[in-house]
Each structure stands twice: as C-alpha cells, then as structure tokens.
Design a protein around this motif. Structure first.
Motif, PDB file in Angstrom:
ATOM      1  N   GLY A   1      53.831  17.608   5.378  1.00  0.00           N
ATOM      2  CA  GLY A   1      52.608  17.927   5.838  1.00  0.00           C
ATOM      3  C   GLY A   1      52.270  18.602   7.083  1.00  0.00           C
ATOM      4  N   PRO A   2      51.010  18.806   7.275  1.00  0.00           N
ATOM      5  CA  PRO A   2      50.911  19.437   8.723  1.00  0.00           C
ATOM      6  C   PRO A   2      51.110  18.930   9.814  1.00  0.00           C
ATOM      7  CG  PRO A   2      49.077  19.116   7.734  1.00  0.00           C
ATOM      8  CD  PRO A   2      50.033  18.631   6.637  1.00  0.00           C
ATOM      9  N   ILE A   3      50.988  17.389   9.928  1.00  0.00           N
ATOM     10  CA  ILE A   3      51.103  16.767  10.981  1.00  0.00           C
ATOM     11  C   ILE A   3      52.208  16.569  11.711  1.00  0.00           C
ATOM     12  CG2 ILE A   3      50.608  14.331  12.264  1.00  0.00           C
ATOM     13  CD1 ILE A   3      48.530  13.918  10.113  1.00  0.00           C
ATOM     14  N   HIS A   4      52.535  17.193  12.944  1.00  0.00           N
ATOM     15  CA  HIS A   4      53.856  16.900  13.678  1.00  0.00           C
ATOM     16  C   HIS A   4      53.660  16.610  15.271  1.00  0.00           C
ATOM     17  CE1 HIS A   4      55.903  19.039  10.546  1.00  0.00           C
ATOM     18  NE2 HIS A   4      54.918  19.901  10.425  1.00  0.00           N
ATOM     19  N   ILE A   5      53.944  15.261  15.349  1.00  0.00           N
ATOM     20  CA  ILE A   5      53.664  14.741  16.754  1.00  0.00           C
ATOM     21  C   ILE A   5      54.813  14.182  17.424  1.00  0.00           C
ATOM     22  CG2 ILE A   5      51.176  14.373  16.467  1.00  0.00           C
ATOM     23  CD1 ILE A   5      52.023  11.488  15.680  1.00  0.00           C
ATOM     24  N   GLY A   6      55.779  14.527  17.204  1.00  0.00           N
ATOM     25  CA  GLY A   6      57.144  14.215  17.553  1.00  0.00           C
ATOM     26  C   GLY A   6      57.963  12.989  17.160  1.00  0.00           C
ATOM     27  N   ASN A   7      57.448  11.808  16.474  1.00  0.00           N
ATOM     28  CA  ASN A   7      58.000  10.900  15.915  1.00  0.00           C
ATOM     29  C   ASN A   7      58.066  11.415  14.390  1.00  0.00           C
ATOM     30  OD1 ASN A   7      58.486   8.411  14.750  1.00  0.00           O
ATOM     31  ND2 ASN A   7      58.273   7.658  16.797  1.00  0.00           N
ATOM     32  N   SER A   8      59.335  11.367  13.767  1.00  0.00           N
ATOM     33  CA  SER A   8      59.347  11.690  12.419  1.00  0.00           C
ATOM     34  C   SER A   8      58.722  10.628  11.540  1.00  0.00           C
ATOM     35  CB  SER A   8      60.918  12.194  12.291  1.00  0.00           C
ATOM     36  OG  SER A   8      61.483  10.787  12.344  1.00  0.00           O
ATOM     37  N   GLY A   9      59.075   9.364  12.083  1.00  0.00           N
ATOM     38  CA  GLY A   9      58.525   8.194  11.225  1.00  0.00           C
ATOM     39  C   GLY A   9      56.980   8.151  11.112  1.00  0.00           C
ATOM     40  N   LEU A  10      56.285   8.355  12.261  1.00  0.00           N
ATOM     41  CA  LEU A  10      54.863   8.578  12.364  1.00  0.00           C
ATOM     42  C   LEU A  10      54.494   9.715  11.722  1.00  0.00           C
ATOM     43  CD1 LEU A  10      52.576   6.767  13.465  1.00  0.00           C
ATOM     44  CD2 LEU A  10      52.628   8.214  15.534  1.00  0.00           C
ATOM     45  N   ASN A  11      54.958  10.923  11.654  1.00  0.00           N
ATOM     46  CA  ASN A  11      54.627  11.957  10.990  1.00  0.00           C
ATOM     47  C   ASN A  11      54.642  11.842   9.747  1.00  0.00           C
ATOM     48  OD1 ASN A  11      54.244  13.436  13.404  1.00  0.00           O
ATOM     49  ND2 ASN A  11      56.442  14.402  13.243  1.00  0.00           N
ATOM     50  N   TYR A  12      55.611  11.161   9.081  1.00  0.00           N
ATOM     51  CA  TYR A  12      55.860  10.833   7.673  1.00  0.00           C
ATOM     52  C   TYR A  12      54.447   9.773   6.990  1.00  0.00           C
ATOM     53  CZ  TYR A  12      57.778   8.928   3.129  1.00  0.00           C
ATOM     54  OH  TYR A  12      57.749   8.669   2.115  1.00  0.00           O
ATOM     55  N   ALA A  13      54.317   8.758   7.857  1.00  0.00           N
ATOM     56  CA  ALA A  13      53.312   7.766   7.466  1.00  0.00           C
ATOM     57  C   ALA A  13      51.981   8.356   7.595  1.00  0.00           C
ATOM     58  CB  ALA A  13      53.250   6.755   8.698  1.00  0.00           C
ATOM     59  N   LEU A  14      51.456   9.250   8.517  1.00  0.00           N
ATOM     60  CA  LEU A  14      50.295   9.696   8.645  1.00  0.00           C
ATOM     61  C   LEU A  14      50.068  11.075   7.614  1.00  0.00           C
ATOM     62  CD1 LEU A  14      49.798  10.539  12.553  1.00  0.00           C
ATOM     63  CD2 LEU A  14      48.793   8.751  11.005  1.00  0.00           C
ATOM     64  N   ASN A  15      50.970  11.789   7.376  1.00  0.00           N
ATOM     65  CA  ASN A  15      51.006  12.790   6.301  1.00  0.00           C
ATOM     66  C   ASN A  15      50.893  12.102   5.119  1.00  0.00           C
ATOM     67  OD1 ASN A  15      51.060  15.444   7.893  1.00  0.00           O
ATOM     68  ND2 ASN A  15      53.182  14.983   7.942  1.00  0.00           N
ATOM     69  N   ALA A  16      51.573  11.206   4.682  1.00  0.00           N
ATOM     70  CA  ALA A  16      51.271  10.393   3.483  1.00  0.00           C
ATOM     71  C   ALA A  16      50.098   9.739   3.205  1.00  0.00           C
ATOM     72  CB  ALA A  16      52.414   9.139   3.249  1.00  0.00           C
ATOM     73  N   LEU A  17      49.577   9.104   4.436  1.00  0.00           N
ATOM     74  CA  LEU A  17      48.309   8.174   4.337  1.00  0.00           C
ATOM     75  C   LEU A  17      47.055   9.275   4.085  1.00  0.00           C
ATOM     76  CD1 LEU A  17      48.621   5.466   6.855  1.00  0.00           C
ATOM     77  CD2 LEU A  17      48.693   5.272   4.278  1.00  0.00           C
ATOM     78  N   LEU A  18      47.048  10.336   4.858  1.00  0.00           N
ATOM     79  CA  LEU A  18      46.014  11.387   4.674  1.00  0.00           C
ATOM     80  C   LEU A  18      46.137  12.408   3.390  1.00  0.00           C
ATOM     81  CD1 LEU A  18      45.731  12.569   8.125  1.00  0.00           C
ATOM     82  CD2 LEU A  18      43.943  11.172   7.035  1.00  0.00           C
ATOM     83  N   SER A  19      47.222  12.197   2.514  1.00  0.00           N
ATOM     84  CA  SER A  19      47.256  12.662   1.422  1.00  0.00           C
ATOM     85  C   SER A  19      47.057  11.832   0.126  1.00  0.00           C
ATOM     86  CB  SER A  19      48.717  13.311   0.914  1.00  0.00           C
ATOM     87  OG  SER A  19      49.673  12.165   1.003  1.00  0.00           O
ATOM     88  N   LEU A  20      46.517  10.738   0.467  1.00  0.00           N
ATOM     89  CA  LEU A  20      46.241   9.825  -0.533  1.00  0.00           C
ATOM     90  C   LEU A  20      44.504   9.678  -0.654  1.00  0.00           C
ATOM     91  CD1 LEU A  20      48.802   6.656   0.249  1.00  0.00           C
ATOM     92  CD2 LEU A  20      48.909   8.597  -1.561  1.00  0.00           C
ATOM     93  N   ASN A  21      43.982   9.721  -1.863  1.00  0.00           N
ATOM     94  CA  ASN A  21      42.544   9.663  -1.763  1.00  0.00           C
ATOM     95  C   ASN A  21      42.046   8.757  -1.617  1.00  0.00           C
ATOM     96  OD1 ASN A  21      44.292  11.590  -4.050  1.00  0.00           O
ATOM     97  ND2 ASN A  21      42.350  12.675  -4.035  1.00  0.00           N
ATOM     98  N   MET A  22      42.529   7.567  -1.947  1.00  0.00           N
ATOM     99  CA  MET A  22      41.756   6.197  -1.812  1.00  0.00           C
ATOM    100  C   MET A  22      41.588   5.936  -0.270  1.00  0.00           C
ATOM    101  SD  MET A  22      45.039   3.575  -3.283  1.00  0.00           S
ATOM    102  CE  MET A  22      46.384   3.770  -2.244  1.00  0.00           C
ATOM    103  N   VAL A  23      42.789   6.314   0.261  1.00  0.00           N
ATOM    104  CA  VAL A  23      42.842   5.966   1.792  1.00  0.00           C
ATOM    105  C   VAL A  23      41.509   6.717   2.472  1.00  0.00           C
ATOM    106  CG1 VAL A  23      44.142   5.897   4.202  1.00  0.00           C
ATOM    107  CG2 VAL A  23      45.264   5.333   2.116  1.00  0.00           C
ATOM    108  N   VAL A  24      41.676   8.138   2.356  1.00  0.00           N
ATOM    109  CA  VAL A  24      40.479   9.080   2.869  1.00  0.00           C
ATOM    110  C   VAL A  24      39.189   8.259   2.806  1.00  0.00           C
ATOM    111  CG1 VAL A  24      39.570  11.333   3.237  1.00  0.00           C
ATOM    112  CG2 VAL A  24      42.116  11.006   2.925  1.00  0.00           C
ATOM    113  N   ALA A  25      38.999   8.027   1.122  1.00  0.00           N
ATOM    114  CA  ALA A  25      37.687   7.479   0.833  1.00  0.00           C
ATOM    115  C   ALA A  25      37.248   6.231   1.478  1.00  0.00           C
ATOM    116  CB  ALA A  25      37.719   7.223  -0.591  1.00  0.00           C
ATOM    117  N   LEU A  26      38.218   5.377   1.685  1.00  0.00           N
ATOM    118  CA  LEU A  26      38.052   3.937   2.563  1.00  0.00           C
ATOM    119  C   LEU A  26      37.501   4.405   4.103  1.00  0.00           C
ATOM    120  CD1 LEU A  26      38.100   0.948   2.672  1.00  0.00           C
ATOM    121  CD2 LEU A  26      40.323   1.006   3.263  1.00  0.00           C
ATOM    122  N   LEU A  27      38.354   5.260   4.555  1.00  0.00           N
ATOM    123  CA  LEU A  27      38.043   5.628   5.813  1.00  0.00           C
ATOM    124  C   LEU A  27      36.642   6.248   6.145  1.00  0.00           C
ATOM    125  CD1 LEU A  27      41.387   6.924   7.086  1.00  0.00           C
ATOM    126  CD2 LEU A  27      40.592   4.722   7.619  1.00  0.00           C
TER     127      LEU A  27
END
Length: 746
Positions: free
Chosen positions: A665-691
């Motif tokens: 994904g396009p998010i790169h903030i230095g922490n690989s684990g956090l990058n993975y989690a944010l890219n994953a969550l924002l690629s999920l339709n239901m998470v974006v809809a809830l937010l």
C-alpha cells in the motif's frame, strides 16, 4: 311570602353552595407536582421513533413534553416526534405497542390498566387503581380514590369481524348516572383486526410465528424446525472454508477438517448464546465480517512464496490474531464499555457498514462462479426462482422453496453436475485432477486445470481420504503465533462485528415480538461473542465467530422463534462435526457452486444492512447524503489502496489482488508493522464504511427520529415494564456465576 324564598327550603338545602356562572369558568392549566416525571416518558419519547415514518408499527405513537404548553397550530413536529393538537380537539391517546400499555394524555389523574401478556402485567379489579412503574418497586398506588377520576381499561373486541382494543374511562356507571352524563371521550382503536380471541393473546400469533421465544414445543416439532433453521444458513456455515483453505494452500482433507471444526464451534457457541448471551434465537457461526481481514493475512507477502506447511503457518497466524481481537471484544462487552459505545451507533451507521461487508467480495463472487458458468448460472437462477417466484407456495403448511432455497438448489445442480462429469463432459485427456495446477506441465492440462477444479464433482478427494469419525480438538494445527500487525487488524474487525451484531439483535427482537434489548443485554451478547471467537481461535477455524446477519432473514421465513429449537439444531450440528465424512462431503462441493451460492448470500447481506434504514427517515436529505457518500467512499478508498500492486499480479490470482494491498500500500511511515496494519485496514470496505458513517452521523445535526436512534441507545428508563424484559434474563442457576461482569443484567 315568596314560594321561591330560601326560608321555605330545608336546612340541608340552605347549606348547598350556589351554582356558579354558566358556562363554568375553566381554571388555567397548572402542572402537577406530585407525580413522577418519568411516567410521562413514552417509548416514542425515549427513542425518537415515530411509526408513521419508521415503519415500526401501524399505530401512531404520540408524546408531548412535560408541562409544555400546546402549540396553537396543528401539524407534526418531526424533530420531537410529537403531534400538535388544535384547540378544542379531543385528548390524544398514547400507546406503547411494545408493552401493550396505554396512557391518556391530557386526562389528568387517570390511571392505567396493563393487560398485555408479553409486554405488560395483568391486573385484576383490585389493581385498577394502580398506575405507573417505579424502578425496583413495581406499581405505584394512588393516594386516594378521590384523586382518581378514571382508569383506562384495555380489552380485546370480542366481535367476529375483528378484534379491537377499547380504551375507555373506567368510571363506574353509578358515578356516571350521578353526574347526569356519560364520558364522551371514549376511544376505540382497532389493533388486532385478524384475531377473534376474547383475551389478550401473545402477540407472536398475530405475527405468524410458529413458536415464541420461550415456547418449548415437543421434540417432534423441535427436530425438523431446528434442522431447517441451520439448513437455511448453509451458505454461511460451510462455504467459507471452500474459499479460505485453497487460498491457504490446504489440501482437500484439510478443507474437510476445517468444515467439521466450524460445525462444532458453531454448535457450541449457539448453545452458549442461548443461555449466557442475549438469549435471542440467533445462530453463532463463522462470519463474513472476518473473511476479508483473513484474506488480507492469507495474501500477505511473507506467505505468498511458502511451499512447505503453508496452510499451517497461515492458520496459526490467523489463530493468534483472532484470539487477540476476541479478547478485546470480550472486554468491550463485559466491562460495560459497549453500553457507552451504543449511544453513538444508530441505523445510519449500521446500514452502510453491514452493506459494505457484502460489497467487499464483489471482485470474487462471479469471477469464481463464472469459471464454470454451465453449473453456476443455473444455480443462481434456481435460487432466485425459489426465493422470489415460488416463495408463496406452501406444501403441508411449509414454504419449502423459500426455507430450503439454498440446500435444494445446491442438491439439484450438484446432481446435474455429477451427471455431466459421469457422462464425459469434462474428460480432459488423461489429466489427473489430484495434481495441483502449479505442477501440471502439459499445455492442454493447464488450459483445463481451472475447469477441472471448478466443475468436476470428483475433483476433490476428501471423501476418499477422510475418516468416518474425527473429533476436532484445540490447537490441532499447532500453537498460535501472535504478531502486532495482524492483531490490530482483527481488533478493528471485532469492532465491526459488534456493530453488525447490534443491528441483528434489534431486528431479531422485533421478529419475535420482544422489546429491543437494553444496553446491558447487548453488552452481555457482545461479551459472549468475544468468548465464542476465542473458542474459534483455539480450535482453529481460521475465522472469528459472531452472530450471523442472515439469521434475520431466516427468522422471517422459518417463523421459528423458539430458542429451544436452535439448541436442538445446534446439538445436531455438534453431532455431525464428529462424522468426518460429513465434512468431506461438503468439501467436495464444486468451487463454482460455492461461489454461486455466495453471490446470493453476499447480496442478501447487503440488502439486510440497507434494510436497517427503515428505522430512520429514509427521505431525509441528511441520511441520503451520509449513506450514499459512505457506500461510495467505502468502495473508492480501498480501490485506491488496492491499485498498489507492483509485483502481486505475477503471484496472486486476479480475484485476490484486492487483499494484497497490506504489503504494497501507499502508506510508509517508518514502522513496517504499522504500515502493514494501516494499509490493510484502509483497503477493507467495511472499516472505511464504519469510520466515515460513524464520523458523519455523530457530527451532522439531526433529530432523534431522523437518525433513528435505537431504544438501547438510551439507558434503561425507570418506567420500563420489568416483565417485558423477562425473556432476556439469565437463568437463576447461571446468573450467580456472572457476578464479576458489569453488564449481565438488564
């Protein structure tokens, strides 16, 4: 002396007060100060519902502000849910349909008789002086009979041409004769036009239910009704492993074992929910809410090129993430935090979030079903014909085609595919169907590999390799592994699952004619769902367990509201999980058939999610903009994140590309684990809809009725009838073990 002189009158006449002027002077209205203000809070006042707009009931619910002067102009106030009466109009009658409780606003001092079996408490002649309900005290008696002008008596009309609820002053005939007149403000409301029974029957009969929630029919009825409930949910209970396990690199035998494990966990958790959860007739099982996050983990870059024990590595990672997310959900429920969270969850939030769960799989649905169109298209058409065109056909009093649409369609098309396979329609020049497509070297076999896997009924060897008896056990795939990046994904998924369950609780309670559960009951149900998902993580289903959204549709078509029937069906589910051949048989369903069924199931989830908007003002421009924008942005933002796939197209199939954005994904903030989690969550339709929906609905101004505030969004009202919540109570022998929890009561 004048005969009319007062000196000729008896002494008792002399003391009689002189008559006042005619017409009599009306004293100005002075609010009472000796009453409990909570008595005037109606069900509509507390929740903001107005049935004329929400569709909740066909009877107008009218409430007025306490001690508030009446507006001079008539009309309907949409913000406050109140109806304005013109001067001189007769007093309005306020009705709380969930409790069968009536109040006569504007008739000061008149009492109430509560005569509903389900929602109220029956009273006899001695109790007609009682009105109101005080917290923990029951009924509150009036001070003196002189203060009671009349009471409201609710009876069913005994005429054959339709029952009615006659609401009339209960003053005696003798008092009326003394007054020289009868009360002229009697109101009769025709509520139960189809039932000729003289007494107040349970309302579930008017809803067409075969059994109410607390009914215990005989086993001759329980067994077929219990089994039919689970057969109608076959698409949700058994088809998820057919998607996940092949994507994880699992064999046909492992697919059969995962299906058996899901049946066992679903049966156990459903029984637990019937005794320890909300106690509504709801099935617990593998939820599609967790499927998209699971596919994100499965298609992570670190697992793509594994060749040895790939299935077990991914399964242990999923188990650890599910356990962490479930612990969070358990704390959310039993700590009481869910009660606070409920105040911010309304239908405008629930509807697009649940709809996005089904929309998330649009790229997978027909992409897989179309791989063998000659059997998938007939299956989709057959399901639609059964559920839409033949839904009213009844055989021996049962709507067979509507209740068993999925299993009947699968059986018919599966038999059709078997004859095609046996007749040589899929004869592929000696290619071995047991060899994975990656190891097939012949070009002719490569061209037909997908067809062999999707169409042939003998493509799976699970039936030949599965044992007759196999008992699923915890940690059967190994010790779970725990990582921060995958745990964050499942924690957010558990929040979405909780929001999904909130809507399911409300809809199912209305179907079985119960008052919607209180915040305490909802919190208890969410806490138990967390425990259920912990069991799913320990046993290794690969996916979390929660209340199935499709259960609402099943309750509507089966008309089986008894929780006892679900317990009996769950016992059969546990029994079938020990028979290895049952899981093997289900694992041998061609993948194209499974995808075709899921096209219908996912579409049903979208429709059920959007149907939650019936509790709001759907014509409101506020709600239209919020829901429409949320649905669009929940598809558009994930599509933006999913386009960052520089190398995945060479490794992942096209229908799994949307779930590979976590690693690229396009998010790169230095922490690989956090990058993975944010890219994953924002690629999920239901998470974006809830937010998005959560933010907009709680910041854009709107009235309670316009937003469709749920009844459990508010704390329990002091004048709530305790008997209406009795079905939610935990058994006495069980409740003593839950003293440590904040929210196990009502």
């Amino acid at each position: 002396m004048d005969p009319g002189s007062s000196s000729n009158l008896p002494d008792e006449t002399k003391t009689r007060p002189r008559p006042g002027p005619w017409p009599p002077r009306i004293e100005p209205f002075v609010p009472r100060t000796d009453h409990n203000p909570n008595e005037l809070k109606s069900w509509a006042k507390r929740t903001g519902f107005n049935p004329n707009f929400s569709g909740e009931t066909t009877i107008s619910v009218i409430s007025e502000r306490e001690a508030e002067p009446e507006p001079p102009a008539g009309g309907l106030d949409l913000e406050k849910g109140t109806e304005r009466r013109r001067p001189g109009s007769p007093p309005k009658v306020e009705i709380e349909p969930m409790l069968g409780r009536r109040r006569n606003n504007g008739m000061e001092g008149k009492g109430i008789e509560i005569g509903s079996r389900n929602g109220g408490l029956r009273t006899d002649e001695k109790d007609k002086k009682r009105i109101g309900v005080e917290p923990g005290l029951g009924f509150k008696e009036e001070r003196k009979q002189d203060d009671v002008n009349a009471s409201v008596n609710v009876n069913r009309n005994r005429n054959g041409n339709g029952g009615g609820a006659a609401i009339a002053p209960a003053a005696s005939d003798e008092d009326s004769k003394k007054d020289g007149r009868k009360f002229d403000d009697e109101v009769e409301i025709n509520m139960f036009s189809e039932s000729p029974e003289p007494e107040n029957p349970p309302v579930y009969r008017s809803l067409g239910l075969k059994s109410s929630l607390t009914d215990k029919p005989g086993y001759a009825s329980l067994i077929p009704y219990g089994v039919q409930h689970y057969l109608s949910l076959a698409g949700s209970l058994v088809f998820i492993p057919l998607i996940m396990v092949p994507a994880m690199g699992g064999t046909d035998e492992e697919t059969a074992n995962v299906i058996s494990t899901m049946l066992l966990v679903s049966g156990i958790t459903t029984i637990m929910h019937s005794f320890f959860g909300t106690r509504l007739p709801l099935v617990q099982g593998s939820s599609f809410v967790y499927l998209a996050p699971a596919l994100v983990v499965i298609n992570s870059e670190e697992f793509r090129n594994l060749s040895e024990n790939k299935f077990r590595h991914i399964m242990r990672e999923l188990q650890g993430a599910i356990i962490i997310g479930s612990v969070f959900q358990t704390i959310l429920g039993y700590s009481g935090l869910m009660s606070l969270f409920l105040r911010l969850i309304n239908p405008v939030v629930v509807a697009p979030t649940v709809a996005a769960v089904g929309l998330a799989f649009f790229s997978y649905g027909f992409s897989q079903a179309g791989s063998c169109a000659e059997i998938s298209l007939p299956l989709i058409l057959l399901i639609l014909i059964f559920t839409l065109y033949l839904r009213r056909i009844s055989i021996f009093g049962h709507h067979i085609f509507l209740v068993y649409a999925v299993p009947l369609s699968v059986a018919i098309v599966w038999a059709y595919a078997f004859f095609l396979t046996a007749g040589g329609a899929y004869n592929y020049k000696g290619c071995n169907s047991n060899v994975p497509s990656s190891n097939i070297l012949l070009d002719s076999c490569k061209r037909h590999a997908d067809t062999m896997r999707h169409c042939r009924t003998d493509a799976s060897n699970a039936w030949r390799t599965a044992a007759w008896v196999r008992v699923p056990y915890p940690f059967q795939w190994g010790v779970p592994t725990f990582h921060f990046k995958t745990s964050i994904i499942m924690i957010i998924a558990s929040i979405v699952a909780s929001v999904d369950s909130v809507g399911t609780y409300h809809a199912s309670s209305l179907l079985v004619n119960l008052r919607p559960p209180t915040p305490g009951v909802v919190s208890r149900g969410i806490g138990l769902e967390g425990l259920s998902s912990i069991l799913a993580g320990l046993w290794g289903t690969g996916i979390g367990s929660t209340t199935l959204t499709e259960n609402v549709h099943t309750l509507g078509i089966t008309k089986m509201g008894s929780r006892k029937a679900l317990v009996v069906g769950a016992a059969f589910l546990i029994l079938f999980s020990f028979v290895g051949k049952v899981g093997a048989l289900l694992a041998s369903i061609p993948l194209a058939l499974a995808a075709a069924v899921l096209c219908f199931t996912w579409g049903l989830i979208v429709a059920l999610g959007l149907s939650t908007l019936q509790y709001t003002q759907t014509a409101s421009s506020r709600n239209i903009i919020i829901v429409g924008f949320t649905l669009f942005i929940s598809l558009s933002i994930p599509a933006y994140f999913q386009q960052y796939q520089p190398n995945s197209s060479l490794i992942l199939p096209s229908y799994f590309l949307p779930y590979g954005a976590a690693s690229d994904g396009p998010i790169h903030i230095g922490n690989s684990g956090l990058n993975y989690a944010l890219n994953a969550l924002l690629s999920l339709n239901m998470v974006v809809a809830l937010l998005v929906s959560f933010l907009l609905d709680n910041t854009v101004p709107g009235g309670k009725q316009e937003r469709g505030v749920y009844i459990w969004s508010n704390p329990r009202s002091p004048d709530m009838d305790p008997s209406s919540l009795e079905p939610y109570l935990l058994p006495k022998k069980i409740s003593c073990f839950f003293g440590w929890a904040k929210c196990v009561g009502l």
